[in-house]
Design a protein around this motif. Structure first.
Motif, PDB file in Angstrom:
ATOM      1  N   GLN A 212       2.179  -9.057   2.640  1.00  0.00           N
ATOM      2  CA  GLN A 212       0.733  -9.001   4.749  1.00  0.00           C
ATOM      3  C   GLN A 212       0.094 -10.095   5.186  1.00  0.00           C
ATOM      4  OE1 GLN A 212      -0.717  -7.002   1.013  1.00  0.00           O
ATOM      5  NE2 GLN A 212       1.528  -6.450   1.289  1.00  0.00           N
TER       6      GLN A 212
ATOM      7  N   MET B  20      -6.250  -2.226   5.529  1.00  0.00           N
ATOM      8  CA  MET B  20      -6.282  -2.355   4.130  1.00  0.00           C
ATOM      9  C   MET B  20      -7.176  -2.057   3.426  1.00  0.00           C
ATOM     10  SD  MET B  20      -2.018  -4.137   2.887  1.00  0.00           S
ATOM     11  CE  MET B  20      -2.685  -4.100   1.184  1.00  0.00           C
TER      12      MET B  20
ATOM     13  N   LYS C 125      -6.666   2.643   4.488  1.00  0.00           N
ATOM     14  CA  LYS C 125      -5.521   2.870   5.315  1.00  0.00           C
ATOM     15  C   LYS C 125      -4.095   2.695   4.517  1.00  0.00           C
ATOM     16  CE  LYS C 125      -8.712   2.751   8.838  1.00  0.00           C
ATOM     17  NZ  LYS C 125      -9.497   4.015   8.554  1.00  0.00           N
ATOM     18  N   VAL C 126      -3.354   2.545   5.466  1.00  0.00           N
ATOM     19  CA  VAL C 126      -1.799   3.061   4.753  1.00  0.00           C
ATOM     20  C   VAL C 126      -1.381   2.440   5.353  1.00  0.00           C
ATOM     21  CG1 VAL C 126       0.139   4.264   3.932  1.00  0.00           C
ATOM     22  CG2 VAL C 126      -1.934   5.063   3.591  1.00  0.00           C
ATOM     23  N   VAL C 127      -0.780   1.472   4.839  1.00  0.00           N
ATOM     24  CA  VAL C 127       0.164   0.175   5.768  1.00  0.00           C
ATOM     25  C   VAL C 127       1.886  -0.140   5.773  1.00  0.00           C
ATOM     26  CG1 VAL C 127      -0.541  -2.422   7.568  1.00  0.00           C
ATOM     27  CG2 VAL C 127      -1.900  -1.332   6.241  1.00  0.00           C
TER      28      VAL C 127
ATOM     29  N   VAL D 101       0.223  -0.445  -2.888  1.00  0.00           N
ATOM     30  CA  VAL D 101      -1.140  -0.730  -1.799  1.00  0.00           C
ATOM     31  C   VAL D 101      -0.463  -0.392  -1.221  1.00  0.00           C
ATOM     32  CG1 VAL D 101      -1.981  -1.515  -3.889  1.00  0.00           C
ATOM     33  CG2 VAL D 101      -0.265  -2.976  -2.543  1.00  0.00           C
ATOM     34  N   ALA D 102       0.581  -0.856  -0.336  1.00  0.00           N
ATOM     35  CA  ALA D 102       0.925  -0.442   0.926  1.00  0.00           C
ATOM     36  C   ALA D 102       2.259  -0.468   0.924  1.00  0.00           C
ATOM     37  CB  ALA D 102       0.705  -1.906   2.181  1.00  0.00           C
TER      38      ALA D 102
ATOM     39  N   GLY E 132      -4.665   4.854   0.022  1.00  0.00           N
ATOM     40  CA  GLY E 132      -5.498   4.207   0.875  1.00  0.00           C
ATOM     41  C   GLY E 132      -6.649   3.287  -0.500  1.00  0.00           C
TER      42      GLY E 132
ATOM     43  N   SER F 229      -5.283   0.027  -2.093  1.00  0.00           N
ATOM     44  CA  SER F 229      -5.469  -0.810  -0.857  1.00  0.00           C
ATOM     45  C   SER F 229      -6.504  -1.470  -0.903  1.00  0.00           C
ATOM     46  CB  SER F 229      -4.753  -0.339   0.555  1.00  0.00           C
ATOM     47  OG  SER F 229      -3.747   0.670   0.521  1.00  0.00           O
ATOM     48  N   LYS F 230      -7.511  -0.599  -0.735  1.00  0.00           N
ATOM     49  CA  LYS F 230      -9.070  -1.386  -0.673  1.00  0.00           C
ATOM     50  C   LYS F 230      -9.071  -2.023  -2.086  1.00  0.00           C
ATOM     51  CE  LYS F 230     -14.067  -0.197   0.375  1.00  0.00           C
ATOM     52  NZ  LYS F 230     -13.954  -0.909   1.331  1.00  0.00           N
TER      53      LYS F 230
END
Length: 379
Positions: free
Chosen positions: A291, A299, A303-305, A323-324, A352, A355-356
């Motif tokens: 990323q 992230m 959000k879902v990236v 995580v993505a 999500g 991700s965070k």
């Protein structure tokens, strides 16, 4: 320590500075704001004259006719007058081997002054440079920002700023910086691969993210699923935006009552970072292994990236769950994954949250600042 950070991409040096200042260090950041993004700096070499109302049109005409942008010259002139303030730092870090973004010969001359006036200089591999472009041209990896050019040679003009890194004048800059710097630090897995086995490579330090600068809110799906696509015209093909656009057209036709699409183009960072706040899914790029900065900030916001999340990234961080979303230059694949998420909103919420948590664990700006200090002090 007294630390000088030269250049800025995607707020990396700003976040690093904030972490270093929290740890009690004196930090000066010099940059031109990275064009329309407008990142802040302590000392700016932004091309203000060239971007003024009076000169903007003549500048673009000269650029089209003679392929010369005199904004680059202004970057260098403004940096030259800053040189007396850029002396005697304990550590200097360049965002790239050409952080001033001026004419090649002028860049080399100014960089020589920076090296002469400071104790030790480090270089980031955080964007295209001589080594990374040569690596991509050798076609050693499957995913590459050069893939669109290989498929369609008529895109060469859009790739000029990348291919310039292989020019003889750029090689002179690279050779000087490479020989004189203490070492090179990679900011994600995409830049690790070209440096593996290189004697100057000091390792990977992930991008720093400052949570205090990001507005977050709990991700909820109450009505439509919001998908955000941010477009920078200068990296349109390099990020694979055509694949996202085509996939979104299919998704909007397939789920007209379930999705809302937001598209933003060439907007300043402050606007961009807030525009996607209500989004559930963010489409970033298709040719990456790891990323970049924009993806990480999204992230952190839960959000879902759709970005780089290849096996090399997964293995490096020992991840067992997504995580993505690992994006690919494949419209059918993108539509399939988007459809799966739209039909299963709980998956969006679960990814999500992970991700965070991932960004908080691996990219915290204080933790990352300490890693830089360790490398600067040990070398």
């Amino acid at each position: 320590m007294r630390i000088l950070l030269l250049g800025e991409y995607s707020r990396l040096h700003n976040s690093l500075k904030e972490g270093l200042v929290e740890l009690g260090h004196e930090v000066i950041l010099v940059s031109n704001g990275d064009g329309f993004k407008g990142y802040p700096a302590d000392f700016s070499n932004e091309a203000k004259w060239s971007n003024s109302k009076f000169l903007k049109i003549p500048r673009h005409l000269i650029s089209r006719i003679f392929n010369y942008d005199f904004a680059k010259l202004e970057h260098g002139i403004r940096f030259y007058f800053l040189l007396p303030k850029l002396k005697n730092f304990d550590a200097v870090q360049l965002i790239n081997e050409s952080p001033i973004q001026t004419n090649k010969s002028f860049e080399l001359s100014l960089l020589k002054k920076v090296f002469q006036n400071n104790k030790k200089v480090f270089v980031l591999s955080s964007g295209v440079d001589y080594l990374s472009v040569q690596f991509l041209l050798d076609k050693k990896i499957e995913k590459s920002i050069l893939q669109p050019l290989y498929k369609d040679p008529s895109l060469k003009k859009a790739y000029n700023y990348i291919l310039e890194y292989t020019s003889n004048k750029q090689k002179k800059i690279h050779d000087f910086v490479y020989q004189k710097c203490v070492g090179i630090i990679a900011t994600d897995m995409d830049y690790v691969m070209p440096l593996q086995g290189n004697s100057k490579f000091l390792g990977l330090i992930p991008n720093p993210i400052n949570p205090n600068k990001l507005v977050t809110q709990e991700l909820k799906i109450e009505d439509k699923i919001v998908i955000f696509l941010g477009i920078n015209q200068w990296t349109f093909h390099q990020k694979g935006i055509p694949y996202f656009e085509e996939a979104l057209a299919i998704i909007q036709e397939k789920y007209p009552e379930k999705v809302e699409v937001i598209v933003a183009k060439n907007i300043p960072y402050k606007e961009y970072i807030n525009l996607y706040n209500k989004a559930h899914i963010l489409l970033d790029q298709v040719y990456a292994y790891d990323q970049g900065y924009n993806a990480l900030e999204a992230m952190f916001k839960g959000k879902v990236v759709f970005t780089g999340a290849e096996k090399e990234f997964v293995d490096h961080y020992n991840l067992t769950e997504k995580v993505a979303i690992n994006a690919k230059p494949d419209v059918a694949y993108l539509v399939e994954i988007l459809s799966l998420l739209i039909e299963n909103p709980n998956k969006i919420l679960a990814i999500g949250k992970r991700s965070k948590a991932f960004v908080e664990k691996e990219h915290d700006y204080i933790k990352i600042a300490r890693k830089y200090l360790e490398v600067w002090e040990a070398n």
